[in-house]
Design an enzyme around this catalytic site. Structure first.
Site, PDB file in Angstrom:
ATOM      1  N   LYS A 120      26.925 -52.398 103.198  1.00 10.92           N
ATOM      2  CA  LYS A 120      26.563 -51.125 103.511  1.00 10.92           C
ATOM      3  C   LYS A 120      25.355 -50.769 103.246  1.00 10.92           C
ATOM      4  O   LYS A 120      24.452 -50.025 103.904  1.00 10.92           O
ATOM      5  CB  LYS A 120      27.412 -50.157 102.504  1.00 10.92           C
ATOM      6  N   LYS A 190      52.689 -53.533  54.568  1.00  4.07           N
ATOM      7  CA  LYS A 190      51.929 -52.285  54.198  1.00  4.07           C
ATOM      8  C   LYS A 190      52.363 -50.802  55.032  1.00  4.07           C
ATOM      9  O   LYS A 190      51.799 -49.870  54.332  1.00  4.07           O
ATOM     10  CB  LYS A 190      50.620 -52.710  54.670  1.00  4.07           C
ATOM     11  N   LYS A 193      58.591 -49.808  53.965  1.00  2.69           N
ATOM     12  CA  LYS A 193      60.012 -50.470  54.282  1.00  2.69           C
ATOM     13  C   LYS A 193      60.437 -50.026  55.417  1.00  2.69           C
ATOM     14  O   LYS A 193      60.697 -50.601  56.507  1.00  2.69           O
ATOM     15  CB  LYS A 193      60.947 -50.533  53.360  1.00  2.69           C
TER      16      LYS A 193
END
Ligand code: TRP
Ligand code: SF4
Length: 402
Positions: A120, A190, A193
């Protein structure tokens, strides 16, 4: 700050001169909306412009401030978005360099815009190293902010796709740690649970059953964990998906619908077609441009009936008029009961109304370019801070921290 930053949007625009209604309807209105919902970074892609305009860089320096004036005038706000110039944040270049080490040449050669643009823009010599690297520079722009969403037009989707592939390759090469699994397991603990159990369950559902929703929920879970260190978070993102650490998250293209804004001749509005109304054109010139714009060629005389579907003015009614007025046009045109100037008048009014507040805001900034420079300086400072954080991680992932 999270490592996937789904919420972060980045987009750039090449400085190529003053903006017109096509930019406004196609891009800027969208940015103005996004800035209220996302953490936005909008930048002037001056290095990108240099890849095609290295022989006449004057155009670039002449356009930078002017373009940002148009952004601000359109309602892009430094209170809601970070606005800056690419070359004020050297991290874009450093990341581009590092990504260039791992990017196969074939990936760049097969990006569709590479050959298209060369064909182009035949008058320019684009057989350069920089031009081949254009999409990779764009990848660096995106990844250096870990942007999650990239608003782009259809023509840029392939560049975002390349960015995803490059990010994946980077993470694959440098996100592997010899003890990755053990580190991911301890990072998981970390979270507490309950969250660790949830994470494990989501991970299992994604990896065993390909459950995409589980992946999404898992990511959201990680995002909500305020006290995870960055490295642990990256490990857990990666572990969720089954790979290594995710240092550079894959962005998503936020496809901007193609602008319906027609130019004065009915083709797409574009500077190269000389059919634009610039945001800061003088109202008298705008009126003149609209009064003289072509109509259905079959309406030579006032009492020749016309066909709105063959008329560029009617395309403007699609943008600026409601059904009722379009009906008025259709009836008036096909029965020759209205003239073309009658038909154009509501468009003239609508465009001038739309542009009045934009032009007023533009004047404020034109009179005080220092204010624009300050906005860009502050934007660059904020951008550099985020970009440098990514670069620290990138350098250390590769091992460039002696
Ligand atoms: N290549 C884009 C264009 O020509 C401009 C751009 C450069 C960009 N870097 C970007 C867009 C990063 C989105 C994200 O329009
Ligand atoms: Fe076009 Fe309106 Fe004239 Fe019909 S009346 S030809 S729609 S400008």
């Amino acid at each position: 700050m999270t490592s996937t930053s789904h919420n972060r949007v980045l987009s750039g625009m090449r400085p190529t001169g003053r903006l017109h209604l096509g930019h406004y309807h196609g891009v800027l209105k969208n940015w103005v909306e996004l800035q209220n919902e996302y953490e936005c970074y909008f930048f002037v892609a001056d290095w990108h412009a240099l890849t095609t305009h290295y022989e006449d860089p004057q155009v670039i320096s002449d356009s930078v401030i002017d373009m940002v004036v148009d952004w601000l005038a359109a309602g892009v706000s430094p209170a809601n978005a970070r606005l800056f110039v690419q070359s004020d944040v050297p991290a874009h270049a450093e990341l581009h360099l590092l990504l260039s080490m791992i990017t196969p040449l074939g990936w760049l050669e097969r990006v569709p815009s590479y050959k298209d643009q060369q064909e182009k823009l035949r008058e320019r010599d684009l057989a350069t190293y920089g031009f081949l690297g254009y999409p990779l520079l764009q990848s660096a722009d995106i990844l250096v902010y870990k942007a999650g969403q990239v608003p782009v037009g259809e023509d840029q989707v392939a560049h975002v796709e390349l960015t995803r592939e490059v990010a994946r390759r980077f993470n694959h090469l440098y996100g592997r740690e010899p003890d990755f699994e053990a580190r991911a397991e301890s990072a998981m603990k970390k979270m507490g649970k309950k969250n660790a159990r949830l994470y494990r369950e989501l991970r299992r559902r994604y990896q065993e059953q390909g459950d995409a929703e589980a992946l999404e929920v898992g990511r959201a879970l990680l995002e909500s964990q305020a006290n995870l260190a960055l490295g642990d978070r990256e490990r857990l993102y990666g572990y969720l998906e089954g790979g290594g650490r995710i240092i550079l998250p894959e962005p998503q293209a936020l496809l901007t619908p193609a602008s319906k804004m027609p130019g004065l001749d009915g083709q797409k509005m574009s500077k190269s077609y000389h059919n634009t109304i610039a945001l800061r054109d003088d109202p008298r010139d705008i009126e003149q441009k609209l009064r003289t714009m072509p109509t259905d060629p079959a309406r030579v005389r006032r009492n020749d009936p016309g066909d709105p579907d063959k008329c560029p003015v009617f395309q403007l009614h699609q943008v600026y008029s409601d059904d009722k007025r379009r009906q008025w046009v259709r009836e008036g045109c096909t029965s020759a009961s209205i003239g073309c100037l009658d038909c154009k008048q509501p468009i003239i009014d609508a465009v001038l109304n739309e542009l009045a507040p934009i032009q007023e805001r533009a004047r404020e900034y034109e009179e005080d370019p220092q204010q624009v420079r300050n906005i860009l300086r502050e934007g660059a400072e904020a951008a550099r801070e985020v970009a440098e954080e990514t670069m620290d991680e990138v350098r250390s992932a590769i091992g460039l921290n002696y």
